[in-house]
Design an enzyme around this catalytic site. Structure first.
Site, PDB file in Angstrom:
ATOM      1  N   THR A  50     -35.223   1.074  10.235  1.00 19.36           N
ATOM      2  CA  THR A  50     -34.651   0.232   9.181  1.00 19.36           C
ATOM      3  C   THR A  50     -34.595   1.007   7.874  1.00 19.36           C
ATOM      4  O   THR A  50     -33.592   0.980   7.149  1.00 19.36           O
ATOM      5  CB  THR A  50     -35.476  -1.054   8.997  1.00 19.36           C
ATOM      6  OG1 THR A  50     -35.629  -1.707  10.251  1.00 19.36           O
ATOM      7  CG2 THR A  50     -34.809  -1.990   8.011  1.00 19.36           C
ATOM      8  N   ARG A 227     -24.110 -35.079  18.704  1.00 14.35           N
ATOM      9  CA  ARG A 227     -23.836 -36.317  17.961  1.00 14.35           C
ATOM     10  C   ARG A 227     -24.905 -37.365  18.244  1.00 14.35           C
ATOM     11  O   ARG A 227     -25.327 -38.100  17.363  1.00 14.35           O
ATOM     12  CB  ARG A 227     -22.451 -36.864  18.332  1.00 14.35           C
ATOM     13  CG  ARG A 227     -21.308 -35.921  17.979  1.00 14.35           C
ATOM     14  CD  ARG A 227     -19.957 -36.616  18.090  1.00 14.35           C
ATOM     15  NE  ARG A 227     -19.699 -37.184  19.402  1.00 14.35           N
ATOM     16  CZ  ARG A 227     -19.241 -36.505  20.444  1.00 14.35           C
ATOM     17  NH1 ARG A 227     -19.010 -35.205  20.340  1.00 14.35           N
ATOM     18  NH2 ARG A 227     -19.009 -37.102  21.599  1.00 14.35           N
ATOM     19  N   LYS A 289     -19.842 -37.199  38.340  1.00 20.28           N
ATOM     20  CA  LYS A 289     -19.885 -38.347  37.438  1.00 20.28           C
ATOM     21  C   LYS A 289     -21.346 -38.792  37.327  1.00 20.28           C
ATOM     22  O   LYS A 289     -21.984 -39.056  38.342  1.00 20.28           O
ATOM     23  CB  LYS A 289     -19.023 -39.477  37.998  1.00 20.28           C
ATOM     24  CG  LYS A 289     -18.658 -40.560  36.993  1.00 20.28           C
ATOM     25  CD  LYS A 289     -17.635 -40.079  35.957  1.00 20.28           C
ATOM     26  CE  LYS A 289     -17.100 -41.218  35.133  1.00 20.28           C
ATOM     27  NZ  LYS A 289     -16.214 -42.115  35.917  1.00 20.28           N
ATOM     28  N   HIS A 290     -21.856 -38.852  36.122  1.00 16.73           N
ATOM     29  CA  HIS A 290     -23.251 -39.252  35.888  1.00 16.73           C
ATOM     30  C   HIS A 290     -24.223 -38.427  36.722  1.00 16.73           C
ATOM     31  O   HIS A 290     -25.131 -38.955  37.361  1.00 16.73           O
ATOM     32  CB  HIS A 290     -23.438 -40.743  36.148  1.00 16.73           C
ATOM     33  CG  HIS A 290     -22.607 -41.602  35.252  1.00 16.73           C
ATOM     34  ND1 HIS A 290     -22.724 -41.602  33.882  1.00 16.73           N
ATOM     35  CD2 HIS A 290     -21.609 -42.487  35.532  1.00 16.73           C
ATOM     36  CE1 HIS A 290     -21.862 -42.449  33.359  1.00 16.73           C
ATOM     37  NE2 HIS A 290     -21.164 -42.992  34.333  1.00 16.73           N
ATOM     38  N   ASN A 432     -32.327 -41.796  46.857  1.00 20.44           N
ATOM     39  CA  ASN A 432     -32.088 -41.360  48.226  1.00 20.44           C
ATOM     40  C   ASN A 432     -30.621 -40.958  48.390  1.00 20.44           C
ATOM     41  O   ASN A 432     -29.737 -41.674  47.949  1.00 20.44           O
ATOM     42  CB  ASN A 432     -32.408 -42.485  49.201  1.00 20.44           C
ATOM     43  CG  ASN A 432     -33.892 -42.723  49.341  1.00 20.44           C
ATOM     44  OD1 ASN A 432     -34.652 -41.795  49.528  1.00 20.44           O
ATOM     45  ND2 ASN A 432     -34.305 -43.985  49.271  1.00 20.44           N
ATOM     46  N   HIS A 538     -34.803 -36.383  41.744  1.00 19.89           N
ATOM     47  CA  HIS A 538     -35.051 -37.614  40.998  1.00 19.89           C
ATOM     48  C   HIS A 538     -34.555 -37.511  39.568  1.00 19.89           C
ATOM     49  O   HIS A 538     -34.281 -36.428  39.085  1.00 19.89           O
ATOM     50  CB  HIS A 538     -36.547 -37.945  41.002  1.00 19.89           C
ATOM     51  CG  HIS A 538     -37.047 -38.325  42.364  1.00 19.89           C
ATOM     52  ND1 HIS A 538     -38.250 -37.880  42.864  1.00 19.89           N
ATOM     53  CD2 HIS A 538     -36.497 -39.077  43.336  1.00 19.89           C
ATOM     54  CE1 HIS A 538     -38.427 -38.373  44.083  1.00 19.89           C
ATOM     55  NE2 HIS A 538     -37.376 -39.097  44.396  1.00 19.89           N
TER      56      HIS A 538
END
Length: 538
Positions: A50, A227, A289-290, A432, A538
């Protein structure tokens, strides 16, 4: 160890910056920052590379060894661990005893610290050898950062280049840094060192094959403030962990509005599922979906795979997430554009696909550059009240399992191929889980039910609805195969699948009533394969 609790003097809100210590591994923006500090009359002190970079830019800079009176030693391992550095960072300027100690020992105040740490995470991500990873564990950097952050009443600390501008703006406008900014920077500093140490500790656990270390830490870097969460009243953010794995966290969004919490969750589920299918063998599409698949298929082409996946449950596919295991092409994009879709994720997209999807301003298109390795190790984390549940990723692959045919009838070659397909999909369906498959495409999916029988019936009902929607004479479950994510505890679930028209079954086995289930399969003339591996989700 207790610490004296004498009251700290009241520091002024605006603290001047007369001396800054700069020591960075990532030098992006460094020279412009150093120039701005120099122009503001700030003395620059630096280390190693640096210092050389700042000097090469024609700026006056004092080496940290000039400050400490000791050279850098031991291959740079020891350079800033010195009282003249830490005293300069930790001294309480308004404390008479601290000022006296500074004068007695020749310790000058350091008002600004700029450190970004050795690139440990990047070193691990590139697959470096053990010794190289060890050498990229920063010691002096975290020590200085923590010291400066503790003394934020007087000292500003920067741990990433994105904060250079705000610090310079305050110095120019106010003649120093404000307490509000210093608090913000201190918070970020401690978050950074915590994340850094978490990466190191988890790497050690992996190297040592310690699956349950006494302490487990996780860290991430903010990618996006969302959001809201799953629901509008929930607050949410998206963090990346630095895992070297293609997916939604590493994707480039080419177009469309900002991703939501649910978008990200579902997109990840879609891409992880489609990654189960080798693009060298066949194009594959997953529609989610979901977080559950409502259609998955392979096909002669990507567009063919999409049409087959959509046919499984066209109603649920509306507003869904689509994942492809191959670069998106124009033909497939045209098919997708016929119904409302939230997100498409793929390794890439050709010009025609980008143009077609570009006409849908709200449709997000994500490009990842590759597929995640479905068999890669890793961890998943779930919060519970007062704790975390940590487990290894479900990276079980059916191609590596010892499949056992337990019925009198052997599955045909087509049935076996579909059974393997169904089990791959079943791994990604909430338990399940029951999945019907025919000719390389799902034709019925039952997810998340408390009873496996209910999942089997729902999946069959979905197939019947799909058949009625297109005027088919019978549901596609006739002549299909069926997968279950866990064993059938009773024969009723298997009998429901047989009633739906399934001819072959794949399941883990392991129930105390396996013999009863096998006997029921034999009675119905079904072929049954047991995997020995369960895929609860799950």
């Amino acid at each position: 160890m207790s610490v004296s609790a004498k009251p700290a003097p009241k520091a002024a809100d605006i603290q001047p910056v007369r001396r800054a210590l700069l020591s960075v591994s990532d030098k992006t923006g460094l020279i412009d920052f150093a120039k701005a500090l120099h122009e503001a009359g700030v003395e620059l002190v630096s280390t190693g590379g640096t210092s050389k970079a700042i000097a090469a830019a024609g700026l006056p800079v004092k080496d940290v060894s000039d400050l400490t009176g000791f050279p850098e030693m031991m291959d740079g391992r020891v350079k800033t661990l010195h009282p003249k550095v830490h005293g300069g960072l930790l001294a309480v300027r308004d404390d008479a005893e601290h000022r006296a100690a500074m004068e007695e020992h020749g310790i000058g105040a350091i008002d600004l610290l700029c450190v970004n740490l050795y690139p440990f995470e990047a070193t691990v991500a590139k697959g470096a050898a053990y010794d190289e990873c060890i050498e990229n564990i920063d010691i002096g950097g975290p020590a200085m950062i923590r010291a400066a952050a503790k003394n934020h009443a007087y000292v500003a600390v920067i741990v990433e280049g994105s904060d250079y501008a705000s610090v310079i703006e305050e110095i120019k406008a106010k003649g120093g840094t404000s307490l509000a900014l210093r608090k913000h920077l201190a918070h970020k500093a401690y978050s950074r060192t915590a994340t850094y140490d978490a990466a190191i500790s988890n790497w050690f656990a992996e190297e040592l094959k310690d699956t349950a270390p006494d302490y487990r830490a996780f860290g991430g870097h903010l990618k996006q403030t969302l959001r809201y969460g799953e629901n509008p009243h929930q607050i949410a953010s998206f963090y990346t962990t630095g895992e070297n794995r293609a997916g939604v966290s590493t994707a480039t969004q080419l177009q469309g509005k900002e991703l939501s919490y649910n978008n990200i969750n579902d997109t990840d589920a879609a891409f992880e599922l489609v990654a189960e299918f080798d693009p060298k063998l066949a194009p594959a599409i997953a529609i989610i979906k979901h977080a559950n698949p409502c259609g998955v298929a392979t096909g002669a082409s990507l567009a063919d795979a999409y049409r087959k996946a959509l046919a499984c449950d066209p109603v649920s596919a509306f507003g869904g997430i689509i994942a492809s295991n191959l670069p998106l092409n124009g033909e497939t994009a045209e098919e997708i554009a016929k119904i409302f879709t939230e997100v498409i994720i793929a390794p890439d997209a050709d010009e025609d696909a980008r143009r077609i999807i570009g006409a849908k301003k709200n449709l997000r298109l994500l490009i990842t550059g590759g597929l995640p390795d479905a068999g890669a190790p890793g961890l998943t984390v779930k919060s519970v009240a007062g704790g975390l549940l940590v487990q290894s990723r479900d990276n079980g692959r059916i191609d590596l399992l010892d499949l056992k045919v337990v019925t009198k009838r052997q599955p045909t070659a087509q049935e076996l191929a579909d059974l393997k397909f169904a089990f791959r999909v079943c791994k990604h369906v909430k338990s399940n889980a029951i999945v019907y498959v025919k000719n390389g495409a799902t034709v019925g999916v039952g997810a998340g039910q408390m009873s496996r029988v209910d999942s089997a019936r729902i999946a069959a009902r979905k197939a019947l609805d799909a058949a009625e929607a297109v005027g088919a004479s019978q549901p596609a479950t006739i002549g299909s195969v069926v997968a279950s994510d866990a064993f059938f505890p009773f024969a009723d679930g298997l009998l429901s699948a047989a009633e739906a028209g399934a001819t072959a079954v794949i399941q883990p086995g392991g129930s105390m009533r396996d013999e009863e289930v096998i006997a029921a399969a034999d009675e119905k003339g079904l072929a049954m394969v047991m995997t020995g591996m369960r895929h609860f989700r799950h």
